[in-house]
Design a protein around this motif. Structure first.
Motif, PDB file in Angstrom:
ATOM      1  N   ALA A 279       1.121  -1.340   0.301  1.00  0.00           N
ATOM      2  CA  ALA A 279       0.006   0.070  -0.341  1.00  0.00           C
ATOM      3  C   ALA A 279       0.856   1.484   0.063  1.00  0.00           C
ATOM      4  CB  ALA A 279      -1.340  -0.106   1.384  1.00  0.00           C
ATOM      5  N   VAL A 280       1.998   1.470   0.695  1.00  0.00           N
ATOM      6  CA  VAL A 280       3.244   2.681   1.053  1.00  0.00           C
ATOM      7  C   VAL A 280       3.473   2.405  -0.525  1.00  0.00           C
ATOM      8  CG1 VAL A 280       5.227   3.154   1.407  1.00  0.00           C
ATOM      9  CG2 VAL A 280       3.752   2.338   3.375  1.00  0.00           C
ATOM     10  N   CYS A 281       4.167   1.773  -0.996  1.00  0.00           N
ATOM     11  CA  CYS A 281       4.568   2.270  -2.398  1.00  0.00           C
ATOM     12  C   CYS A 281       3.274   2.280  -3.160  1.00  0.00           C
ATOM     13  CB  CYS A 281       5.148   0.506  -3.309  1.00  0.00           C
ATOM     14  SG  CYS A 281       6.865  -0.330  -1.728  1.00  0.00           S
ATOM     15  N   GLN A 282       2.467   1.775  -3.830  1.00  0.00           N
ATOM     16  CA  GLN A 282       1.834   2.003  -4.525  1.00  0.00           C
ATOM     17  C   GLN A 282       0.568   3.611  -4.533  1.00  0.00           C
ATOM     18  OE1 GLN A 282      -1.169  -0.202  -6.782  1.00  0.00           O
ATOM     19  NE2 GLN A 282      -0.462   1.799  -7.264  1.00  0.00           N
ATOM     20  N   ALA A 304       5.898  -4.477  -6.727  1.00  0.00           N
ATOM     21  CA  ALA A 304       5.443  -6.027  -8.136  1.00  0.00           C
ATOM     22  C   ALA A 304       6.030  -7.356  -7.416  1.00  0.00           C
ATOM     23  CB  ALA A 304       5.984  -5.576  -9.413  1.00  0.00           C
ATOM     24  N   LEU A 305       6.951  -6.934  -6.988  1.00  0.00           N
ATOM     25  CA  LEU A 305       8.052  -8.518  -6.374  1.00  0.00           C
ATOM     26  C   LEU A 305       7.275  -8.382  -4.247  1.00  0.00           C
ATOM     27  CD1 LEU A 305       9.143  -7.183  -8.238  1.00  0.00           C
ATOM     28  CD2 LEU A 305      11.914  -8.267  -7.027  1.00  0.00           C
ATOM     29  N   PHE A 306       6.219  -7.677  -4.540  1.00  0.00           N
ATOM     30  CA  PHE A 306       5.876  -8.318  -3.027  1.00  0.00           C
ATOM     31  C   PHE A 306       4.418  -8.813  -3.385  1.00  0.00           C
ATOM     32  CE2 PHE A 306       8.412  -5.741   0.123  1.00  0.00           C
ATOM     33  CZ  PHE A 306       8.797  -6.930   0.743  1.00  0.00           C
ATOM     34  N   ASP A 322      16.100 -12.039 -11.057  1.00  0.00           N
ATOM     35  CA  ASP A 322      14.704 -12.476 -12.697  1.00  0.00           C
ATOM     36  C   ASP A 322      14.329 -10.959 -13.219  1.00  0.00           C
ATOM     37  OD1 ASP A 322      16.213 -14.781 -12.548  1.00  0.00           O
ATOM     38  OD2 ASP A 322      13.772 -14.940 -12.203  1.00  0.00           O
ATOM     39  N   ARG A 323      14.693 -10.095 -11.851  1.00  0.00           N
ATOM     40  CA  ARG A 323      14.039  -8.823 -12.186  1.00  0.00           C
ATOM     41  C   ARG A 323      14.874  -7.677 -13.135  1.00  0.00           C
ATOM     42  NH1 ARG A 323       8.808  -6.244 -12.335  1.00  0.00           N
ATOM     43  NH2 ARG A 323       9.029  -4.283 -11.856  1.00  0.00           N
ATOM     44  N   ILE A 324      16.053  -7.434 -12.579  1.00  0.00           N
ATOM     45  CA  ILE A 324      16.607  -6.689 -13.225  1.00  0.00           C
ATOM     46  C   ILE A 324      17.618  -7.994 -14.282  1.00  0.00           C
ATOM     47  CG2 ILE A 324      18.977  -8.306 -11.887  1.00  0.00           C
ATOM     48  CD1 ILE A 324      18.820  -4.279 -12.803  1.00  0.00           C
ATOM     49  N   VAL A 325      17.561  -8.864 -14.962  1.00  0.00           N
ATOM     50  CA  VAL A 325      18.103  -8.936 -15.792  1.00  0.00           C
ATOM     51  C   VAL A 325      16.786  -8.558 -16.809  1.00  0.00           C
ATOM     52  CG1 VAL A 325      18.735 -11.239 -16.791  1.00  0.00           C
ATOM     53  CG2 VAL A 325      19.097 -11.170 -14.869  1.00  0.00           C
ATOM     54  N   GLU A 326      15.491  -9.338 -16.597  1.00  0.00           N
ATOM     55  CA  GLU A 326      14.817  -9.029 -17.518  1.00  0.00           C
ATOM     56  C   GLU A 326      14.354  -7.442 -17.466  1.00  0.00           C
ATOM     57  OE1 GLU A 326      13.965 -11.348 -18.908  1.00  0.00           O
ATOM     58  OE2 GLU A 326      13.828 -13.415 -17.536  1.00  0.00           O
TER      59      GLU A 326
END
Length: 354
Positions: A279-282, A304-306, A322-326
């Motif tokens: 919620a805070v990140c949103q 996104a990851l949470f 995966d997140r950084i590579v993609e």
């Protein structure tokens, strides 16, 4: 130098805390409810249903309602399509590498088709980024929850966000006149631009998904759809320089966001803390998405990851990798798709001049 300066420039505010608060509440209430009843396996359906609140952020209430109704209904269609795709593939015995390629192809079609619909309805934010994310993330879930329960959560969250979008009408000072929004009409040039834009999304997402899938097969990476999401980010912008800058900001913001995420995960947060962080990140993402894209990405990455971890718990280290590579693959492909036409045009001018 202008592109570098843009990464450190903060745009003017426009009462951004209002839509940010609406979006934060719209995702927090469904997720905390699911946590309390022990059904976080349905969290991903609530998270994507809550995307309804992102649309029509500063529009008059009547226009916002139309935008959010269309956006929410269309997102529900994408969610349904995604879960049916996963169920049919499972019933037909399609899995492994074959399913990865099927998912890449299907997500590519979603990227192009949804871009056309969003542009035709003049929804803001534009593009099909959210639809790519929603379709691929839901279709990637190996164990799909009961269809009725999944749709109930998605529909309920959508309705909640529609209500929150209209909630300011109870305060007279925030109420805008309610009148029927004007119909949307397009001149021929706009229609051509809509289809060209859809083609750009198709190419960028398809190319990024193909490269990411090939790399993933050989090096063991997953979540190839993150590359497709990153690839369409540079397609939004008023100039080639601005679009390439968005791709760079996507990478830089993701790296910073992963550092933040790693620090939070190191604390081994409880599920209710993860929901609160989402919620805070949103809220943070909506506060800065229109003012400073790099800063917004710092919030978007943990968000996104949470959401992914709540739906299908996996090794966080693999998610970070995966997140950084993609993201790098996708942003590079998106920048190439943006730059290629400009270079081709310049080469044509030079040939004509010679």
């Amino acid at each position: 130098m202008k592109a570098v300066a843009e990464m450190f420039t903060m745009g003017p505010g426009n009462k951004d805390h209002h839509p940010a608060l609406r979006c934060a509440v719209g995702v927090f209430v469904p997720l905390i409810t699911l946590m309390l009843i022990g059904r976080l396996d349905l969290a991903v359906f609530a998270s994507f249903g809550a995307f309804t609140g992102i649309y029509g952020r500063n529009e008059p209430h009547s226009v916002r309602f139309r935008s959010q109704l269309r956006a929410g209904g269309f997102m529900l269609f994408v969610i349904l399509l995604a879960t049916l795709t996963a169920r049919l593939a499972h019933s037909w015995g399609i899995e492994g590498v074959t399913y990865s390629w099927l998912l890449t192809a299907a997500t590519t079609l979603v990227a192009g088709g949804c871009s056309v619909v969003v542009a035709a309805w003049r929804l803001r934010p534009g593009g099909s980024l959210f639809h790519i994310f929603a379709f691929a993330a839901i279709a990637s879930i190996p164990a799909q929850p009961p269809l009725g329960e999944a749709l109930l959560v998605a529909v309920g969250t959508t309705v909640l966000c529609l209500a929150i979008g209209m909630s300011a009408r109870v305060v007279k000072s925030h109420r805008t006149p309610w009148k029927r929004p004007p119909p949307i009409r397009h001149i021929p040039a706009e229609r051509r631009a809509i289809w060209l834009e859809g083609g750009g999304y198709l190419v960028a997402a398809g190319l990024a998904g193909t490269i990411a899938t090939l790399v993933g097969e050989r090096l063991g990476f997953g979540h190839t759809y993150w590359a497709m999401v990153a690839a369409v980010v540079p397609l939004v912008g008023h100039s080639t320089r601005h679009r390439v800058s968005r791709g760079i900001q996507r990478i830089a913001g993701t790296v910073l966001g992963l550092v933040l995420l790693a620090g939070i995960l190191w604390l081994n947060p409880a599920p209710w803390v993860m929901v609160l962080v989402i919620a805070v990140c949103q809220f943070g993402a909506e506060m800065f998405i229109a003012r400073q894209y790099l800063v917004a990405q710092v919030f978007v990455t943990p968000l996104a990851l949470f959401a992914t971890l709540l739906a299908a718990p996996v090794d966080p280290a693999l998610l970070l990798r995966d997140r950084i590579v993609e993201t790098v693959i996708g942003a590079a492909v998106g920048a190439a798709v943006v730059v290629a036409p400009a270079l081709w045009h310049r080469a044509g001018i030079r040939r004509a001049a010679s």
